[in-house]
Design a protein around this motif. Structure first.
Motif, PDB file in Angstrom:
ATOM      1  N   GLY A 167       1.333  18.049 -10.301  1.00 12.09           N
ATOM      2  CA  GLY A 167       1.218  16.711 -10.559  1.00 12.09           C
ATOM      3  C   GLY A 167       2.448  15.947 -10.208  1.00 12.09           C
ATOM      4  N   GLU A 168       3.564  16.424  -9.905  1.00 10.51           N
ATOM      5  CA  GLU A 168       4.769  16.054  -9.479  1.00 10.51           C
ATOM      6  C   GLU A 168       4.514  15.192  -8.049  1.00 10.51           C
ATOM      7  OE1 GLU A 168       9.034  17.352 -10.092  1.00 10.51           O
ATOM      8  OE2 GLU A 168       7.836  19.189 -10.743  1.00 10.51           O
ATOM      9  N   PRO A 169       5.121  14.215  -7.759  1.00  9.18           N
ATOM     10  CA  PRO A 169       5.038  13.527  -6.475  1.00  9.18           C
ATOM     11  C   PRO A 169       5.897  14.176  -5.416  1.00  9.18           C
ATOM     12  CG  PRO A 169       6.364  12.091  -7.814  1.00  9.18           C
ATOM     13  CD  PRO A 169       5.870  13.132  -8.749  1.00  9.18           C
ATOM     14  N   VAL A 170       5.518  14.458  -4.404  1.00  4.42           N
ATOM     15  CA  VAL A 170       6.330  15.079  -3.224  1.00  4.42           C
ATOM     16  C   VAL A 170       6.619  14.303  -2.242  1.00  4.42           C
ATOM     17  CG1 VAL A 170       5.730  17.414  -4.373  1.00  4.42           C
ATOM     18  CG2 VAL A 170       4.464  16.262  -2.196  1.00  4.42           C
ATOM     19  N   VAL A 171       5.850  13.543  -2.024  1.00  3.14           N
ATOM     20  CA  VAL A 171       5.870  12.528  -0.708  1.00  3.14           C
ATOM     21  C   VAL A 171       5.275  11.084  -1.227  1.00  3.14           C
ATOM     22  CG1 VAL A 171       3.562  13.056   0.536  1.00  3.14           C
ATOM     23  CG2 VAL A 171       5.576  12.255   1.722  1.00  3.14           C
ATOM     24  N   VAL A 172       6.102  10.041  -0.499  1.00  2.00           N
ATOM     25  CA  VAL A 172       5.519   8.721  -0.577  1.00  2.00           C
ATOM     26  C   VAL A 172       5.819   8.172   0.693  1.00  2.00           C
ATOM     27  CG1 VAL A 172       5.796   6.341  -1.749  1.00  2.00           C
ATOM     28  CG2 VAL A 172       6.090   8.709  -3.308  1.00  2.00           C
ATOM     29  N   CYS A 183       0.779  -1.080  -0.027  1.00  6.18           N
ATOM     30  CA  CYS A 183      -0.037  -0.066   0.119  1.00  6.18           C
ATOM     31  C   CYS A 183       1.059   1.240   0.018  1.00  6.18           C
ATOM     32  CB  CYS A 183      -0.946   0.077   1.047  1.00  6.18           C
ATOM     33  SG  CYS A 183      -2.236   1.075   1.184  1.00  6.18           S
ATOM     34  N   LEU A 184       0.680   1.944  -0.913  1.00  2.00           N
ATOM     35  CA  LEU A 184       1.420   3.256  -1.122  1.00  2.00           C
ATOM     36  C   LEU A 184       0.515   4.453  -0.967  1.00  2.00           C
ATOM     37  CD1 LEU A 184       3.255   1.356  -3.228  1.00  2.00           C
ATOM     38  CD2 LEU A 184       4.717   3.394  -3.200  1.00  2.00           C
ATOM     39  N   PHE A 185       0.964   5.368  -0.461  1.00  2.00           N
ATOM     40  CA  PHE A 185       0.281   6.954  -0.505  1.00  2.00           C
ATOM     41  C   PHE A 185       1.246   7.989  -1.363  1.00  2.00           C
ATOM     42  CE2 PHE A 185      -0.304  11.116   0.717  1.00  2.00           C
ATOM     43  CZ  PHE A 185      -1.510  11.486   0.392  1.00  2.00           C
ATOM     44  N   VAL A 186       0.870   8.467  -2.376  1.00  2.00           N
ATOM     45  CA  VAL A 186       1.773   9.364  -3.092  1.00  2.00           C
ATOM     46  C   VAL A 186       1.093  10.743  -2.953  1.00  2.00           C
ATOM     47  CG1 VAL A 186       2.718   9.882  -5.054  1.00  2.00           C
ATOM     48  CG2 VAL A 186       2.402   7.648  -4.787  1.00  2.00           C
ATOM     49  N   GLY A 187       1.706  11.580  -2.396  1.00  2.00           N
ATOM     50  CA  GLY A 187       1.144  13.080  -2.186  1.00  2.00           C
ATOM     51  C   GLY A 187       1.819  13.821  -3.522  1.00  2.00           C
ATOM     52  N   THR A 188       0.901  14.618  -4.105  1.00  2.00           N
ATOM     53  CA  THR A 188       1.223  15.261  -5.321  1.00  2.00           C
ATOM     54  C   THR A 188       1.037  16.636  -5.248  1.00  2.00           C
ATOM     55  OG1 THR A 188      -0.616  14.771  -6.554  1.00  2.00           O
ATOM     56  CG2 THR A 188       1.006  13.244  -6.819  1.00  2.00           C
TER      57      THR A 188
END
Lengths: 77, 135
Positions: free
Chosen positions: B85-90, B26-31
């Protein structure tokens, strides 16, 4: 002497990312008093203070050479 | 694994999470979102207190490992200027079953937002400001 690192909003308000305070500071509370006098425009109640990379409380003592960080409300993620 | 990086490589992080005993990741990607409170956002800028951010993320990671049975746990935050749109945190976990993975993943991102010394500045078309956390 303690080294102070400032970040985010606070860094802009004090105008530098790192500075030194030569005065003797007994604890975090005395540092807060010093900073409030020097930079009255900053709302210090919302700024956390870390000593040697750990969040600190008012009564925590300060020592020569400690690395202090001024931490405005965090907003990562 | 906890890290502060210039650019997030999602493929690499996926590989870091894979584990033979894990049946779920399970991954959360903050964008970067293009608006806040109906104002157009062009970019976000992230600043960290690197050494302390790593220590705080490691504390959260250890707490998650104590609370749930997890195989791998990662927390990665980017620094510098990021565009829409770019990922900033995972944050991500792998575990035997999904039941552990979902709450653990949510815990990681919720705690990161509370204590880790990272700050973001929002850039609008006409000005910029440091963000105060959502209450």
């Amino acid at each position: 002497m303690v080294v102070i690192k400032a970040f985010g909003q606070v860094k802009e308000q004090v105008g530098m990312g790192e500075f030194r305070i030569e005065e003797e500071m007994q604890n975090v509370k005395s540092l807060r008093t010093y900073l409030s006098d020097k930079y009255p425009a900053i709302s210090w109640s919302s700024v956390a203070i870390a000593v040697n990379k750990q969040y600190a409380q008012d009564q925590d003592p300060l020592h020569q050479g400690d690395e202090i960080a001024l931490i405005p409300p965090v907003s990562g993620g | 694994m906890v890290k502060i990086v210039d650019t997030i490589d999602l493929n690499k992080l996926y590989k870091d999470l894979v584990h033979p005993a894990a049946g779920g990741l399970c991954l959360f990607v903050g964008t970067v979102r293009d608006n806040t409170e109906s104002k157009e956002v062009t970019d976000l800028f992230f600043e960290t207190y690197d050494e302390m951010a790593i220590l705080e993320m490691e504390k959260i990671r250890q707490e998650a490992i104590e609370k749930w049975k997890l195989e791998k746990v990662i927390m990665v935050h980017a620094i510098g200027k990021k565009s829409v749109g770019e990922p900033v945190v995972v944050v991500g976990v792998s575990s035997a079953h999904r039941k552990e993975a979902f709450p653990a993943c949510q815990f990681l991102i919720d705690e990161l937002k509370k204590t880790v010394p990272i700050w973001k500045k929002e850039y609008f078309t006409d000005n910029s400001h440091w963000v105060s956390p959502t209450p």
